[in-house]
Motif scaffolding. Structure first.
Motif, mmCIF file in Angstrom:
data_model
loop_
_atom_site.group_PDB
_atom_site.id
_atom_site.type_symbol
_atom_site.label_atom_id
_atom_site.label_comp_id
_atom_site.label_asym_id
_atom_site.label_seq_id
_atom_site.Cartn_x
_atom_site.Cartn_y
_atom_site.Cartn_z
ATOM 1 N N ARG A 373 36.281 -18.063 -23.552
ATOM 2 C CA ARG A 373 37.524 -17.530 -23.697
ATOM 3 C C ARG A 373 37.466 -17.700 -25.122
ATOM 4 O O ARG A 373 38.185 -16.717 -25.955
ATOM 5 N N LYS A 388 39.599 -0.895 -29.867
ATOM 6 C CA LYS A 388 39.379 -1.458 -28.133
ATOM 7 C C LYS A 388 38.510 -2.628 -27.953
ATOM 8 O O LYS A 388 37.417 -2.743 -28.658
ATOM 9 N N LEU A 406 42.928 -12.812 -16.611
ATOM 10 C CA LEU A 406 43.285 -11.739 -17.146
ATOM 11 C C LEU A 406 44.844 -11.712 -17.878
ATOM 12 O O LEU A 406 44.976 -11.582 -19.057
ATOM 13 N N HIS A 407 45.510 -12.658 -17.209
ATOM 14 C CA HIS A 407 46.747 -12.990 -17.861
ATOM 15 C C HIS A 407 46.599 -14.110 -19.195
ATOM 16 O O HIS A 407 47.415 -13.888 -20.035
ATOM 17 N N ILE A 409 43.940 -13.911 -21.383
ATOM 18 C CA ILE A 409 43.330 -13.172 -22.456
ATOM 19 C C ILE A 409 44.587 -12.160 -22.942
ATOM 20 O O ILE A 409 44.728 -11.985 -24.173
ATOM 21 N N SER A 410 45.232 -11.761 -21.954
ATOM 22 C CA SER A 410 46.061 -10.635 -22.355
ATOM 23 C C SER A 410 47.400 -11.503 -23.287
ATOM 24 O O SER A 410 48.025 -10.602 -24.000
ATOM 25 N N ALA A 411 47.510 -12.730 -23.293
ATOM 26 C CA ALA A 411 48.593 -13.289 -24.238
ATOM 27 C C ALA A 411 48.062 -13.660 -25.402
ATOM 28 O O ALA A 411 48.739 -14.195 -26.160
ATOM 29 N N ARG A 414 46.664 -10.598 -31.282
ATOM 30 C CA ARG A 414 45.891 -9.811 -31.719
ATOM 31 C C ARG A 414 46.222 -9.177 -32.986
ATOM 32 O O ARG A 414 47.320 -8.917 -33.385
ATOM 33 N N GLU A 420 43.580 -1.904 -28.060
ATOM 34 C CA GLU A 420 43.769 -1.686 -26.557
ATOM 35 C C GLU A 420 42.917 -2.702 -25.800
ATOM 36 O O GLU A 420 41.551 -2.911 -26.376
ATOM 37 N N LEU A 421 43.519 -3.427 -24.932
ATOM 38 C CA LEU A 421 42.555 -4.407 -24.316
ATOM 39 C C LEU A 421 42.487 -3.910 -22.841
ATOM 40 O O LEU A 421 43.377 -3.555 -22.030
ATOM 41 N N PHE A 423 39.770 -4.586 -18.804
ATOM 42 C CA PHE A 423 39.271 -5.639 -18.179
ATOM 43 C C PHE A 423 38.439 -4.725 -17.182
ATOM 44 O O PHE A 423 38.925 -3.700 -16.403
#
Length: 480
Positions: A373, A388, A406-407, A409-411, A414, A420-421, A423
């Protein structure tokens, strides 16, 4: 109305037939040249005008026909010049049944330009073939042997394809290449009888080489791959055998696909690793690179490498994260990155040493598959104009593991406000771009288009292995 409609339809059909009949013979023979000779001959029954038209077609294309048919077709062939002569012999026949020398002499006497011999068995080639002054394109499959001495001169040859051919000695290949003063395209596949594969030419622009390991043969030699082609603009290498790979300057090279899958025991791991890294360094002028490394590169050799790719804008990388870090540090103009982390031996991620803002100032698209990660975090935090990022997660993750992944990495922070992210499950990821190669003529071709058989070795039936098997079957069901 019906009668009028039928009459009009009949007029259209007649008009179409008349248009075909009005075409000159040169156009009709050109159309027939795209057919195999046996199909071209069949058109002789269409009408009187077509009876001998096939005999003026400047192409002779035989695919598995018997000796009598081939002899008769050559006897009745009228055109003075043969542009293309293609001969594919059936493996069910003995090569003694075919007068190959006579047929080759026929093509050479007709000043053949394109000659394609696919014999399906190792048979000696007529020596006169290697002194044909009119040949522009020569393709040899399953035949040989390529001579190491004697009269060899192909002054007009621009394209040379050698597939599963035999060589009298290691000197055969460089001797043949040196006898082709205007050669531009060279393709060598399934090298079977060379210890040293040496390719040296000042004119070659497109080069494809497969130097691969065969599990059914024993290897005890110091296999080498040497390339000296300063005019090269496109390179495609699959190397699964050599202990040493090297190249001269490649300042004209703009695109390359390099696959090194050498998992055999090496005489010297450090020297092998250094040769691979120095070869990669030779690609420094490239703009588009696909690099697939499934081989052990020792850390001590890696630390001495000096990779510099200032022109590189698109990178497709299948390797451990040491290479990703190095490319991010040395390729300042990167815009697109596809990265698949090699799972054989995971290396710990080390951030590039230079200032990240300068390194990632042009990176716009990233697709990556990695279990680390920190790589994702670093790219999101430092890519200033990233548009992207596609993060591919492992198909073996259960629902809770996937949700946490997913939670998390979304946090991540950026740097780019427009990023845009997304998965994607590994099984749904379209990573054809990592394996697809471009032909020298510019067209692209995926290997699975012609895939007929898949063999899975050492499968024990784990969940992950079954998921991969399902994926392979689903993606290739139309052609298997």
């Amino acid at each position: 109305m019906d009668m009028l409609h039928n009459h009009s339809h009949g007029e259209r059909n007649t008009f179409s037939i008349d248009r075909l009949s009005d075409l000159p013979d040169s156009v009709l023979t050109h159309i027939l040249s795209f057919l195999q000779t046996k199909d071209s001959v069949r058109t002789s029954v269409l009408a009187r005008r077509w009876r001998y038209l096939w005999a003026y077609v400047p192409t002779l294309d035989f695919d598995g026909e018997n000796k009598d048919f081939i002899n008769k077709a050559m006897l009745l062939h009228i055109v003075e010049r043969v542009n293309t002569f293609r001969l594919l012999l059936d493996k069910d026949y003995s090569f003694h049944d075919y007068p190959l020398d006579t047929w080759t002499a026929f093509a050479i006497m007709r000043r053949v330009q394109n000659l394609d011999l696919c014999l399906r068995f190792q048979v000696a080639l007529p020596r006169r073939l290697f002194t044909c002054k009119t040949l522009v394109h020569l393709s040899l499959t399953s035949c040989g042997a390529i001579p190491k001495s004697g009269a060899v001169c192909l002054p007009s040859l621009k394209k040379l394809h050698l597939i599963r051919v035999r060589y009298e000695a290691d000197e055969s290949l460089p001797y043949l290449i040196s006898s082709c003063p205007v050669l531009e395209e060279l393709l060598i596949e399934s090298i079977m009888h060379l210890v040293s594969c040496i390719i040296s030419s000042p004119t070659i622009k497109w080069l494809t080489v497969q130097f691969q390991f065969n599990r059914y043969r024993s290897y005890s030699h110091d296999y080498r791959l040497e390339i000296n082609t300063p005019a090269l603009i496109y390179l495609n290498i699959v190397d699964g055998l050599s202990e040493h790979i090297e190249s001269g300057p490649l300042s004209s090279l703009t695109e390359a696909y390099v696959q090194v899958h050498n998992d055999q025991e090496k005489q010297d791991d450090f020297l092998y690793s250094r040769s691979v890294l120095e070869f990669i360094d030779r690609l420094r002028h490239i703009k588009c690179l696909k690099l697939d490394l499934f081989t052990d590169i020792v850390d001590s050799a890696f630390s001495t490498s000096a990779v510099s790719f200032r022109n590189l804008t698109k990178l497709t990388l299948f390797a451990d994260c040491r290479f990703l870090s190095k490319f991010l540090q040395s390729a300042h103009n990167l815009e697109i990155v596809f990265y698949f982390e090699a799972q054989k031996r995971i290396k710990r991620w080390m951030e590039p040493q230079q200032a990240p803002g300068y390194l990632l100032s042009r990176l716009r698209t990233i697709q990556l598959f990695t279990i680390q990660r920190e790589i994702v975090r670093y790219l999101l935090r430092n890519a200033t104009v990233l548009e992207k990022m596609v993060v591919v997660y492992h198909c073996a993750l259960n629902f809770e593991e996937r949700k946490y992944f997913l939670h998390e990495i979304s946090a991540f922070e950026r740097r780019s406000e427009v990023c845009e992210l997304a998965f994607v499950n590994l099984l749904d990821w379209d990573f054809d771009g990592m394996r697809r190669t471009k032909r020298p003529d510019g067209t692209q071709r995926s290997a699975k288009m012609h895939l007929k058989t898949i063999t899975l070795i050492d499968i024990v039936g784990t969940k992950h292995e079954l998921e991969i098997a399902r994926y392979v079957l689903r993606r290739n069901a139309e052609v298997l």
